[in-house]
Enzyme design. Structure first.
Site, short mmCIF file in Angstrom:
data_model
loop_
_atom_site.label_atom_id
_atom_site.label_comp_id
_atom_site.label_asym_id
_atom_site.label_seq_id
_atom_site.Cartn_x
_atom_site.Cartn_y
_atom_site.Cartn_z
N PHE A 1 5.48 -97.47 -0.91
CA PHE A 1 4.06 -97.74 -0.37
C PHE A 1 4.15 -98.86 0.35
O PHE A 1 4.52 -99.95 -0.04
CB PHE A 1 3.09 -97.24 -1.42
CG PHE A 1 1.87 -97.26 -0.67
CD1 PHE A 1 1.22 -96.16 -0.06
CD2 PHE A 1 0.79 -98.32 -0.63
CE1 PHE A 1 -0.11 -95.90 0.35
CE2 PHE A 1 -0.59 -98.44 -0.06
CZ PHE A 1 -0.80 -97.03 0.47
N ASP B 1 3.70 -95.63 -9.90
CA ASP B 1 2.35 -95.85 -9.24
C ASP B 1 1.81 -94.61 -9.42
O ASP B 1 2.05 -93.66 -8.65
CB ASP B 1 2.65 -96.14 -7.56
CG ASP B 1 1.67 -96.33 -6.68
OD1 ASP B 1 0.34 -95.80 -7.30
OD2 ASP B 1 1.69 -96.82 -5.56
N LYS C 1 -8.32 -93.72 -5.08
CA LYS C 1 -8.05 -92.16 -4.68
C LYS C 1 -8.25 -91.34 -6.11
O LYS C 1 -9.61 -91.03 -5.97
CB LYS C 1 -6.33 -92.24 -4.59
CG LYS C 1 -6.19 -92.77 -3.30
CD LYS C 1 -5.95 -94.27 -3.16
CE LYS C 1 -5.41 -94.89 -1.88
NZ LYS C 1 -4.77 -96.30 -1.95
C1 LIG Z 1 -3.76 -97.00 -1.76
C2 LIG Z 1 -2.61 -97.26 -2.32
C3 LIG Z 1 -2.14 -98.33 -2.94
C4 LIG Z 1 -2.62 -99.62 -2.58
O1 LIG Z 1 -4.11 -99.56 -3.28
P1 LIG Z 1 -5.14 -100.22 -2.46
O2 LIG Z 1 -6.30 -100.09 -3.38
O3 LIG Z 1 -5.44 -99.72 -1.16
O4 LIG Z 1 -4.93 -101.74 -2.63
C5 LIG Z 1 -0.72 -98.28 -3.60
N1 LIG Z 1 -0.03 -97.30 -3.74
C6 LIG Z 1 -0.57 -95.98 -3.29
C7 LIG Z 1 0.38 -94.82 -3.60
C8 LIG Z 1 -1.76 -95.98 -2.68
O5 LIG Z 1 -1.91 -94.68 -2.06
#
Ligand SMILES: *Cc1c(COP(=O)(O)O)cnc(C)c1O
Length: 458
Positions: free
Chosen positions: A125, A216, A259
């Site tokens: 990412f 993640d 998300k």
């Molecule tokens: C959005 C995202 C991030 C980073 O997060 P932010 O809140 O935008 O700083 C890291 N990993 C994944 C898989 C993401 O979708």
């Protein structure tokens, strides 16, 4: 039936001024934005599929939570609510809040990576990789080869290639591996899950060599849902049970709460190791805020605690993924090349096949985002050579346009409008030309790069 039952009805709406914009106005807007959809104003956009990050609709319970948020500088009640929820859902012992996902990635990378150490990842990412490299670590891809092929329908493109991982460990030596990094519902591969079987194999290696495994979990519930739908032995388990099983096979995680946490801003890192936790608490006060808010407002921590509980319910994830599936199915019906299988949070157009006459040095995916906006006011995102290439490093070659659907925010009518607009662009594709880059920022260039058309916009 394509789409599953929405488990909610609508109480509050938001008008979208971009719905009234003419094509001529959109042409001026995208030119002013340097043909980069990140530089459009939101009022110039009708349907915003740029990202599912922080753009989802909150529930009445979450909105009530915003009022209940405890804004105490230290020891906020809302932090303890969030901490308890994260522990309950994912089982990690320690939780450190951050302002968003990259804040957590920054801290994890600073603490866990020694300069020169290798971090094997299932693809990458953008911000996660950036922080690994900022800490002078070396990002290495150990994703299965299927992940790189947008036409391959392998159901678990988020898997790690076990042989590749072992080869990396043997070549560099255990001491030179910082940790193994695995992303759930891998965005860069098209929102594709790993299987629990694969995760368990990676875990066995991580235990055998005593290399930590950090996840993640930004989109863990979609990954868990796909496991329920696709992996043998999991069809009777709930999304929550599967998510819990995923985190059980790891030592810690980072999460962008924007998300699957269904909040506008927020994130955290979590871990089981006490020493890692102690260091994270030391670092969080320098870069984010005190360890009981880490850059989040009390209200956001409260809404996150509620959002995580809500979005881990089977009917919520299932409905959301079915919206994405519907969009994919309708595009395919019209012959539009997309990445298969359709992922959890987004449909990805394959710009190399869509605009096969434009060479990759002329940014076909970036141009496609501009054309889709021009046609219908729909904002999408480039996920190709602009966001993929860093300096002179080898590049995975994917050239995609992402249509990410915010959770709970759009109707089927919106999806149909998106499909119609893309179909119109597809019909006139042979007249579309490429772009040249006229401004390149030093880091994460896709956010602010500017372009000029090689040919005239039609
Ligand atoms: C959005 C995202 C991030 C980073 O997060 P932010 O809140 O935008 O700083 C890291 N990993 C994944 C898989 C993401 O979708």
């Amino acid at each position: 039936m394509y789409m599953l039952k929405p488990p909610f009805k609508i109480k509050v709406i938001e008008y979208t001024p971009g719905a009234a914009l003419t094509r001529a106005k959109r042409a001026r807007a995208i030119a002013r934005a340097g043909y980069n959809t990140f530089l459009l104003k939101s009022d110039e956009v009708y349907i915003d599929f740029l990202t599912d990050s922080g753009t989802s609709a909150q529930s009445d319970a979450q909105k009530a939570g915003l009022e209940l948020g405890d804004e105490a500088y230290a020891g906020s009640r809302s932090f303890y609510h969030m901490e308890k929820t994260v522990r309950e859902l994912f089982g990690y012992r320690y939780v450190v809040p951050t302002h968003q996902g990259r804040g957590a990635e920054h801290l994890m990378s600073r603490i866990c990576i020694q300069p020169g150490q290798i971090i094997p990842n299932n693809l990458y990412f953008t911000t996660r990789r950036f922080h690994q490299e900022l800490a002078r670590g070396v990002w290495v891809d150990v994703a299965v080869s299927e992940a790189h092929d947008p036409k391959n329908t392998f159901p678990f493109k988020g898997n790690v290639d076990i042989k590749k991982l072992l080869r990396v460990i043997k070549r560099h030596g255990v001491k030179n591996i910082a940790y193994i990094s695995m992303e759930a519902a891998v965005n860069m591969a098209g929102g594709q899950p790993f299987s629990l079987d694969n995760l368990k194999k990676v875990r066995r290696i991580s235990k055998q060599y005593r290399i930590p495994l950090y996840l993640d979990i930004t989109r863990i519930f979609e990954n868990a849902y796909f496991i329920q739908q696709r992996e043998k032995g999991y069809s009777k388990k709930t999304v929550r049970e599967i998510a819990r099983e995923i985190t059980l096979f790891s030592d810690g995680c980072t999460m962008s709460a924007k998300k699957d946490g269904v909040v506008n801003i927020g994130g955290f890192l979590a871990m089981n190791d006490r020493d890692f936790f102690r260091r994270a608490k030391e670092e969080v006060v320098v870069f984010e805020g005190l360890h009981t808010y880490g850059g989040m407002a009390g209200r956001d921590m409260e809404a996150l605690a509620i959002g995580l509980k809500e979005f881990s319910r089977d009917e919520e994830v299932a409905y959301y993924v079915s919206q994405v599936a519907y969009l994919g199915k309708e595009l395919r019906k019209r012959g539009i090349p997309i990445v298969l299988p359709v992922g959890g949070h987004a449909v990805f157009l394959d710009a190399k096949r869509f605009l096969s006459h434009i060479p990759q040095e002329q940014f076909p995916a970036e141009r496609l985002t501009a054309e889709i906006y021009l046609e219908s006011g729909v904002r999408t995102m480039e996920r190709g050579i602009v966001s993929g290439q860093h300096g002179k490093e080898p590049y995975d070659g994917l050239e995609l346009v992402r249509l990410a659907i915010p959770r709970r925010a759009y109707h089927r009518e919106h999806l149909d409008i998106v499909v119609d607009g893309i179909e119109k662009v597809f019909r006139r594709r042979k007249y579309i030309k490429g772009l040249k880059m006229v401004y390149e920022p030093k880091s994460l260039r896709f956010f602010q790069a500017r372009f000029a058309p090689v040919g005239r916009m039609k």
